[in-house]
Structures are given as C-alpha cells and as structure tokens.
Design a protein around this motif. Structure first.
Motif, PDB file in Angstrom:
ATOM      1  N   ALA A  15       0.841  -1.198   0.000  1.00 53.41           N
ATOM      2  CA  ALA A  15       0.000   0.000   0.000  1.00 53.41           C
ATOM      3  C   ALA A  15       0.875   1.247   0.000  1.00 53.41           C
ATOM      4  N   CYS A  16       0.398   2.267  -0.694  1.00 44.37           N
ATOM      5  CA  CYS A  16       1.095   3.549  -0.763  1.00 44.37           C
ATOM      6  C   CYS A  16       0.073   4.640  -0.486  1.00 44.37           C
ATOM      7  N   MET A  17       0.355   5.513   0.482  1.00 50.29           N
ATOM      8  CA  MET A  17      -0.539   6.615   0.804  1.00 50.29           C
ATOM      9  C   MET A  17       0.255   7.914   0.757  1.00 50.29           C
ATOM     10  N   ARG A  18      -0.285   8.908   0.096  1.00 53.35           N
ATOM     11  CA  ARG A  18       0.313  10.241   0.069  1.00 53.35           C
ATOM     12  C   ARG A  18      -0.604  11.169   0.849  1.00 53.35           C
ATOM     13  N   ALA A  19      -0.019  11.972   1.716  1.00 53.21           N
ATOM     14  CA  ALA A  19      -0.787  12.915   2.524  1.00 53.21           C
ATOM     15  C   ALA A  19      -0.231  14.318   2.344  1.00 53.21           C
ATOM     16  N   THR A  20      -1.138  15.279   2.235  1.00 56.95           N
ATOM     17  CA  THR A  20      -0.774  16.689   2.290  1.00 56.95           C
ATOM     18  C   THR A  20      -1.530  17.276   3.471  1.00 56.95           C
ATOM     19  N   PHE A  21      -0.953  18.298   4.110  1.00 54.23           N
ATOM     20  CA  PHE A  21      -1.549  18.835   5.336  1.00 54.23           C
ATOM     21  C   PHE A  21      -1.054  20.252   5.582  1.00 54.23           C
ATOM     22  N   LYS A  22      -1.798  21.001   6.404  1.00 52.25           N
ATOM     23  CA  LYS A  22      -1.438  22.375   6.736  1.00 52.25           C
ATOM     24  C   LYS A  22      -0.787  22.486   8.110  1.00 52.25           C
ATOM     25  N   CYS A  23      -0.955  21.473   8.954  1.00 47.80           N
ATOM     26  CA  CYS A  23      -0.339  21.506  10.280  1.00 47.80           C
ATOM     27  C   CYS A  23       1.165  21.270  10.134  1.00 47.80           C
ATOM     28  N   THR A  24       1.890  21.216  11.231  1.00 46.69           N
ATOM     29  CA  THR A  24       3.334  21.030  11.146  1.00 46.69           C
ATOM     30  C   THR A  24       3.684  19.575  10.836  1.00 46.69           C
ATOM     31  N   TRP A  75       5.900  -0.554   8.033  1.00 52.45           N
ATOM     32  CA  TRP A  75       5.651   0.655   7.261  1.00 52.45           C
ATOM     33  C   TRP A  75       6.891   1.538   7.295  1.00 52.45           C
ATOM     34  N   THR A  76       6.942   2.460   6.335  1.00 49.04           N
ATOM     35  CA  THR A  76       8.011   3.448   6.274  1.00 49.04           C
ATOM     36  C   THR A  76       7.431   4.727   5.689  1.00 49.04           C
ATOM     37  N   VAL A  77       8.043   5.852   6.009  1.00 46.78           N
ATOM     38  CA  VAL A  77       7.548   7.140   5.529  1.00 46.78           C
ATOM     39  C   VAL A  77       8.685   7.904   4.856  1.00 46.78           C
ATOM     40  N   ALA A  78       8.348   8.606   3.773  1.00 46.37           N
ATOM     41  CA  ALA A  78       9.303   9.464   3.073  1.00 46.37           C
ATOM     42  C   ALA A  78       8.753  10.889   3.075  1.00 46.37           C
ATOM     43  N   LYS A  79       9.559  11.822   3.530  1.00 44.33           N
ATOM     44  CA  LYS A  79       9.147  13.233   3.574  1.00 44.33           C
ATOM     45  C   LYS A  79       9.276  13.838   2.180  1.00 44.33           C
ATOM     46  N   GLU A  80       8.172  14.351   1.656  1.00 41.48           N
ATOM     47  CA  GLU A  80       8.198  15.056   0.371  1.00 41.48           C
ATOM     48  C   GLU A  80       8.496  16.534   0.585  1.00 41.48           C
ATOM     49  N   SER A  81       7.842  17.120   1.599  1.00 46.16           N
ATOM     50  CA  SER A  81       8.028  18.534   1.925  1.00 46.16           C
ATOM     51  C   SER A  81       7.605  18.730   3.375  1.00 46.16           C
ATOM     52  N   ASP A  82       7.630  19.967   3.846  1.00 46.07           N
ATOM     53  CA  ASP A  82       7.193  20.239   5.212  1.00 46.07           C
ATOM     54  C   ASP A  82       5.703  19.979   5.401  1.00 46.07           C
ATOM     55  N   HIS A  83       4.981  19.813   4.290  1.00 43.04           N
ATOM     56  CA  HIS A  83       3.539  19.608   4.379  1.00 43.04           C
ATOM     57  C   HIS A  83       3.041  18.432   3.531  1.00 43.04           C
ATOM     58  N   SER A  84       3.916  17.444   3.310  1.00 41.27           N
ATOM     59  CA  SER A  84       3.470  16.237   2.608  1.00 41.27           C
ATOM     60  C   SER A  84       4.443  15.093   2.851  1.00 41.27           C
ATOM     61  N   PHE A  85       3.891  13.872   2.813  1.00 43.60           N
ATOM     62  CA  PHE A  85       4.715  12.671   2.920  1.00 43.60           C
ATOM     63  C   PHE A  85       4.081  11.538   2.156  1.00 43.60           C
ATOM     64  N   VAL A  86       4.872  10.478   1.946  1.00 42.10           N
ATOM     65  CA  VAL A  86       4.405   9.248   1.323  1.00 42.10           C
ATOM     66  C   VAL A  86       4.687   8.120   2.304  1.00 42.10           C
ATOM     67  N   VAL A  87       3.685   7.288   2.554  1.00 43.03           N
ATOM     68  CA  VAL A  87       3.833   6.136   3.438  1.00 43.03           C
ATOM     69  C   VAL A  87       3.699   4.874   2.603  1.00 43.03           C
ATOM     70  N   LEU A  88       4.645   3.963   2.782  1.00 43.19           N
ATOM     71  CA  LEU A  88       4.571   2.634   2.190  1.00 43.19           C
ATOM     72  C   LEU A  88       4.360   1.661   3.334  1.00 43.19           C
ATOM     73  N   ALA A  89       3.390   0.762   3.197  1.00 42.56           N
ATOM     74  CA  ALA A  89       3.080  -0.171   4.283  1.00 42.56           C
ATOM     75  C   ALA A  89       2.668  -1.525   3.723  1.00 42.56           C
ATOM     76  N   ASN A  90       2.819  -2.540   4.562  1.00 41.26           N
ATOM     77  CA  ASN A  90       2.296  -3.861   4.225  1.00 41.26           C
ATOM     78  C   ASN A  90       1.053  -4.076   5.080  1.00 41.26           C
ATOM     79  N   GLY A 150      14.075   8.080  -4.960  1.00 33.40           N
ATOM     80  CA  GLY A 150      14.187   7.398  -6.244  1.00 33.40           C
ATOM     81  C   GLY A 150      13.440   6.081  -6.244  1.00 33.40           C
ATOM     82  N   PHE A 151      13.489   5.359  -5.129  1.00 34.87           N
ATOM     83  CA  PHE A 151      12.774   4.091  -5.016  1.00 34.87           C
ATOM     84  C   PHE A 151      11.271   4.326  -5.076  1.00 34.87           C
ATOM     85  N   VAL A 152      10.782   5.346  -4.352  1.00 31.14           N
ATOM     86  CA  VAL A 152       9.345   5.639  -4.350  1.00 31.14           C
ATOM     87  C   VAL A 152       8.879   6.001  -5.752  1.00 31.14           C
TER      88      VAL A 152
END
Length: 118
Positions: A6-15, A37-52, A105-107
């Motif tokens: 599973a891959c989830m991308r989140a964007t948010f306004k909080c910290t 699971w593991t998380v990759a930071k895209e920016s200060d307001h977004s990330f991508v989570v990979l999980a089984n 690069g992997f993501v």
C-alpha cells in the motif's frame, strides 16, 4: 524495507512534527493490520507512506471515525491511497538499484507498480 502493498500520500497544513506524531500513533494502534511501514518526507507539508497492510477492512475503522475526520478537516489533510503489487522483470532491477541510492528514487520507481484503488 521489506515487501509493501500500500502507498498513501498525505498533504496537510499543520506542522510536520504534528502529522508524524499522529501517523506514528495510528500505526501503533493498528499494529494488528500491518506488518511494517516506512515514511518518506516530500516537503514540510506532505509525505508518502509505504506499508504492508494485512487487513484493509479493519484499517479504515479507527481512521475514519468522526473525531479523525474532523481533525483532518481542521488540519487541511488530504490523502490518496493506492495498492501496490510486486514488480517483475526490468522494473524490479531498476527499483533495487534506486533503493540503494535514495528512498525518493525508489518511491518514484515504485509508482510503476501501483494499482489504483479508485
């Protein structure tokens, strides 16, 4: 990193710190429905989570209650989620090469294997 489905991308306004604390809390409370699971930071307001995820139906129960939905509205959180399948052939070779260079690069390479849940 292990197999992920599973891959989830989140964007948010909080910290970033608030959102990561929330993610860590959720993943600890639903440990029965995932094996990692593991998380990759895209920016200060977004990330991508990979999980089984081992139980998709049970996963939604604690994350879709009224309190969580309201918290997401308050924080401007938006999510996209996709399921993934193992890559074969040339894509698998390229993904392994990228995994050793950078997680980003992997993501990006892993998106070739995504099956949309929509």
């Amino acid at each position: 990193m292990g197999q992920k489905n599973a891959c989830m991308r989140a964007t948010f306004k909080c910290t970033w710190a608030e959102m990561i604390a929330r993610l860590e809390h959720h993943m600890s409370t639903i440990s029965a429905v995932h094996t990692g699971w593991t998380v990759a930071k895209e920016s200060d307001h977004s990330f991508v989570v990979l999980a089984n995820i081992t139980d998709f139906s049970t996963l939604s129960e604690p994350m879709m209650n009224e309190e969580q939905v309201q918290r997401d509205k308050n924080n401007g959180a938006e999510y996209t989620a996709d399921t993934m399948q193992p890559m074969g052939g040339w894509a698998k070779v390229h993904a392994l090469r990228y995994e050793h260079k950078t997680l980003k690069g992997f993501v990006l390479c892993s998106f070739f294997a995504i099956k949309s849940s929509r």
